[in-house]
Design a protein around this motif. Structure first.
Motif, PDB file in Angstrom:
ATOM      1  N   ALA A  28       3.289   3.966   7.016  1.00  0.00           N
ATOM      2  CA  ALA A  28       2.617   4.344   5.779  1.00  0.00           C
ATOM      3  C   ALA A  28       1.315   5.050   6.126  1.00  0.00           C
ATOM      4  O   ALA A  28       0.711   4.783   7.159  1.00  0.00           O
ATOM      5  N   VAL A  29       0.906   5.976   5.260  1.00  0.00           N
ATOM      6  CA  VAL A  29      -0.351   6.704   5.454  1.00  0.00           C
ATOM      7  C   VAL A  29      -1.213   6.504   4.216  1.00  0.00           C
ATOM      8  O   VAL A  29      -0.783   6.779   3.097  1.00  0.00           O
ATOM      9  N   MET A  30      -2.420   6.016   4.438  1.00  0.00           N
ATOM     10  CA  MET A  30      -3.352   5.786   3.339  1.00  0.00           C
ATOM     11  C   MET A  30      -4.252   7.011   3.152  1.00  0.00           C
ATOM     12  O   MET A  30      -4.971   7.409   4.066  1.00  0.00           O
ATOM     13  N   LYS A  54       1.414  18.456  -5.429  1.00  0.00           N
ATOM     14  CA  LYS A  54       2.159  19.631  -5.879  1.00  0.00           C
ATOM     15  C   LYS A  54       3.037  20.196  -4.778  1.00  0.00           C
ATOM     16  O   LYS A  54       3.894  21.037  -5.027  1.00  0.00           O
ATOM     17  N   THR A  55       2.788  19.743  -3.546  1.00  0.00           N
ATOM     18  CA  THR A  55       3.563  20.254  -2.411  1.00  0.00           C
ATOM     19  C   THR A  55       4.473  19.157  -1.872  1.00  0.00           C
ATOM     20  O   THR A  55       5.658  19.138  -2.154  1.00  0.00           O
ATOM     21  N   SER A  56       3.895  18.253  -1.122  1.00  0.00           N
ATOM     22  CA  SER A  56       4.739  17.192  -0.572  1.00  0.00           C
ATOM     23  C   SER A  56       3.902  15.960  -0.275  1.00  0.00           C
ATOM     24  O   SER A  56       2.791  16.057   0.242  1.00  0.00           O
ATOM     25  N   VAL A  57       4.433  14.818  -0.644  1.00  0.00           N
ATOM     26  CA  VAL A  57       3.834  13.531  -0.312  1.00  0.00           C
ATOM     27  C   VAL A  57       4.842  12.775   0.528  1.00  0.00           C
ATOM     28  O   VAL A  57       5.993  12.605   0.110  1.00  0.00           O
ATOM     29  N   ARG A  58       4.443  12.347   1.688  1.00  0.00           N
ATOM     30  CA  ARG A  58       5.376  11.695   2.599  1.00  0.00           C
ATOM     31  C   ARG A  58       5.777  10.310   2.091  1.00  0.00           C
ATOM     32  O   ARG A  58       5.082   9.695   1.275  1.00  0.00           O
ATOM     33  N   ARG A  59       6.901   9.827   2.596  1.00  0.00           N
ATOM     34  CA  ARG A  59       7.350   8.474   2.271  1.00  0.00           C
ATOM     35  C   ARG A  59       6.294   7.482   2.760  1.00  0.00           C
ATOM     36  O   ARG A  59       5.685   7.657   3.792  1.00  0.00           O
ATOM     37  N   GLY A  60       6.106   6.439   1.997  1.00  0.00           N
ATOM     38  CA  GLY A  60       5.094   5.463   2.361  1.00  0.00           C
ATOM     39  C   GLY A  60       3.696   5.942   2.038  1.00  0.00           C
ATOM     40  O   GLY A  60       2.738   5.597   2.723  1.00  0.00           O
ATOM     41  N   SER A  61       3.561   6.750   0.988  1.00  0.00           N
ATOM     42  CA  SER A  61       2.246   7.265   0.619  1.00  0.00           C
ATOM     43  C   SER A  61       1.421   6.182  -0.078  1.00  0.00           C
ATOM     44  O   SER A  61       1.915   5.460  -0.945  1.00  0.00           O
ATOM     45  N   CYS A  62       0.174   6.077   0.320  1.00  0.00           N
ATOM     46  CA  CYS A  62      -0.735   5.097  -0.267  1.00  0.00           C
ATOM     47  C   CYS A  62      -2.061   5.777  -0.572  1.00  0.00           C
ATOM     48  O   CYS A  62      -2.423   6.759   0.077  1.00  0.00           O
ATOM     49  N   VAL A  63      -2.771   5.240  -1.528  1.00  0.00           N
ATOM     50  CA  VAL A  63      -4.157   5.662  -1.740  1.00  0.00           C
ATOM     51  C   VAL A  63      -5.029   4.413  -1.763  1.00  0.00           C
ATOM     52  O   VAL A  63      -4.595   3.350  -2.217  1.00  0.00           O
ATOM     53  N   GLU A  84       1.147  14.941 -10.041  1.00  0.00           N
ATOM     54  CA  GLU A  84       2.583  15.145 -10.268  1.00  0.00           C
ATOM     55  C   GLU A  84       3.432  14.067  -9.602  1.00  0.00           C
ATOM     56  O   GLU A  84       4.489  13.684 -10.111  1.00  0.00           O
ATOM     57  N   VAL A  85       2.984  13.573  -8.441  1.00  0.00           N
ATOM     58  CA  VAL A  85       3.711  12.525  -7.727  1.00  0.00           C
ATOM     59  C   VAL A  85       2.803  11.315  -7.595  1.00  0.00           C
ATOM     60  O   VAL A  85       1.634  11.447  -7.232  1.00  0.00           O
ATOM     61  N   LYS A  86       3.325  10.152  -7.911  1.00  0.00           N
ATOM     62  CA  LYS A  86       2.536   8.931  -7.836  1.00  0.00           C
ATOM     63  C   LYS A  86       2.688   8.294  -6.453  1.00  0.00           C
ATOM     64  O   LYS A  86       3.746   8.375  -5.833  1.00  0.00           O
ATOM     65  N   PRO A  87       1.649   7.648  -5.952  1.00  0.00           N
ATOM     66  CA  PRO A  87       1.755   6.990  -4.643  1.00  0.00           C
ATOM     67  C   PRO A  87       2.666   5.775  -4.706  1.00  0.00           C
ATOM     68  O   PRO A  87       2.877   5.190  -5.772  1.00  0.00           O
ATOM     69  N   ASP A  88       3.214   5.405  -3.560  1.00  0.00           N
ATOM     70  CA  ASP A  88       4.033   4.201  -3.495  1.00  0.00           C
ATOM     71  C   ASP A  88       3.181   2.945  -3.643  1.00  0.00           C
ATOM     72  O   ASP A  88       3.640   1.925  -4.152  1.00  0.00           O
ATOM     73  N   LEU A  89       1.928   3.041  -3.194  1.00  0.00           N
ATOM     74  CA  LEU A  89       1.081   1.850  -3.125  1.00  0.00           C
ATOM     75  C   LEU A  89      -0.378   2.226  -3.367  1.00  0.00           C
ATOM     76  O   LEU A  89      -0.850   3.250  -2.858  1.00  0.00           O
ATOM     77  N   ILE A  90      -1.088   1.406  -4.142  1.00  0.00           N
ATOM     78  CA  ILE A  90      -2.528   1.558  -4.337  1.00  0.00           C
ATOM     79  C   ILE A  90      -3.232   0.382  -3.671  1.00  0.00           C
ATOM     80  O   ILE A  90      -2.943  -0.784  -3.980  1.00  0.00           O
ATOM     81  N   PHE A  91      -4.142   0.675  -2.737  1.00  0.00           N
ATOM     82  CA  PHE A  91      -4.991  -0.353  -2.152  1.00  0.00           C
ATOM     83  C   PHE A  91      -6.248  -0.487  -3.006  1.00  0.00           C
ATOM     84  O   PHE A  91      -6.937   0.496  -3.261  1.00  0.00           O
TER      85      PHE A  91
END
Length: 276
Positions: A28-30, A54-63, A84-91
């Motif tokens: 995952a990348v935060m 708007k381009t690409s968010v990798r799998r395991g995206s976190c903010v 446009e794309v929501k993160p998988d996880l919010i810290f």
């Protein structure tokens, strides 16, 4: 929760670093809005996130958002919801009460946003309230420990022995609630021996993953938190025995196994799937 062993932290002002994670071994990348972003650059980080989605968010995206009760935290949520794309996880940083996590979970649920929550526990109050935080929302899938802020609050160093009581309390809370638990990063990223020892100790007392502050830490973190062959074999046998018995409780090798064993087996196999 998305199976995770390693979480790489990247500053929200450095899109080049985020894009550079594409071929890295991070589970995952935060994308960070908080500590790694100066106050004057918070808006830039939010613009970067919206541009990125708007381009690409990798799998395991976190903010990692700013404090839930701060103006910047509210702006972060507006950014996340409008992207446009929501993160998988919010810290959620510096979590000190169940109320904040419960409220965020309700907001996500009402907005029909399929995003999970991880609570960063970084203060004595957070540790004291860890059991209630861990069970505060169905959206909460992990607790995470922050040694830097915690040691500052105590007025101590960050050595392992000093931080052990807080780490242990957080792990107990996470295990009781059935959520994952992520260890603080090792800040001396050029010291491989120290990282190896940190990973060994963290896994030994129950952590399931660890933050990385540099890509050079990823392989060692992943190796330490990967289930070994014997553990995977045990998990497969538990699931097979449970399926064959078609009941909640059965036996394997003369030992009673029930739902907690089955749940643990599924977590182990999900973590192993990361390598396939």
């Amino acid at each position: 929760m998305i199976p995770t062993r390693s979480v790489l932290i990247t500053p929200g002002t450095r899109l080049d670093r985020y894009f550079g994670t594409k071929n890295l071994a991070a589970d995952a990348v935060m994308f960070d809005f908080e500590d790694s972003v100066p106050l004057d650059n918070k808006d830039e980080a939010r613009r970067n996130w919206c541009s990125l989605t708007k381009t690409s968010v990798r799998r395991g995206s976190c903010v990692r958002m700013n404090s839930f009760s701060s103006p910047d935290g509210i702006r972060d949520l507006n950014c996340i919801f409008s992207a446009e794309v929501k993160p998988d996880l919010i810290f959620v940083p510096k979590t000190e009460s169940a109320a904040a996590i419960s409220l965020l979970g309700s907001i996500l649920e009402n907005a029909r946003v399929d995003t999970q929550i991880a609570a960063l526990v970084e203060t004595p109050m957070g540790i004291l309230n860890a059991p209630s935080i861990a069970s505060s929302s169905p959206r909460l899938t992990a607790l995470a420990f922050g040694t830097a802020d915690f040691s500052m609050a105590l007025g101590t160093g960050m050595d392992w022995e000093t931080m052990l009581p807080a780490r242990s309390a957080l792990i107990m809370a996470a295990k009781a609630a059935g959520v994952e638990v992520i260890d603080s990063p090792s800040f001396d990223f050029q010291n491989d021996l120290a990282l190896k020892e940190d990973c060994r100790r963290a896994k030994e007392i129950g952590f399931t993953a660890k933050f990385a502050i540099h890509p050079c830490q990823l392989n060692q973190i992943n190796e330490h938190f990967r289930p070994d062959d014997a553990t995977v074999e045990w998990a497969v046998r538990v699931l097979n025995a449970s399926t064959s018995a078609n009941t909640n409780i059965t036996t394997m090798d003369g030992m009673m196994i029930g739902p907690p064993f089955v749940k643990r087996a599924r977590v182990i196999l999900a973590a192993r799937e990361l390598e396939l």
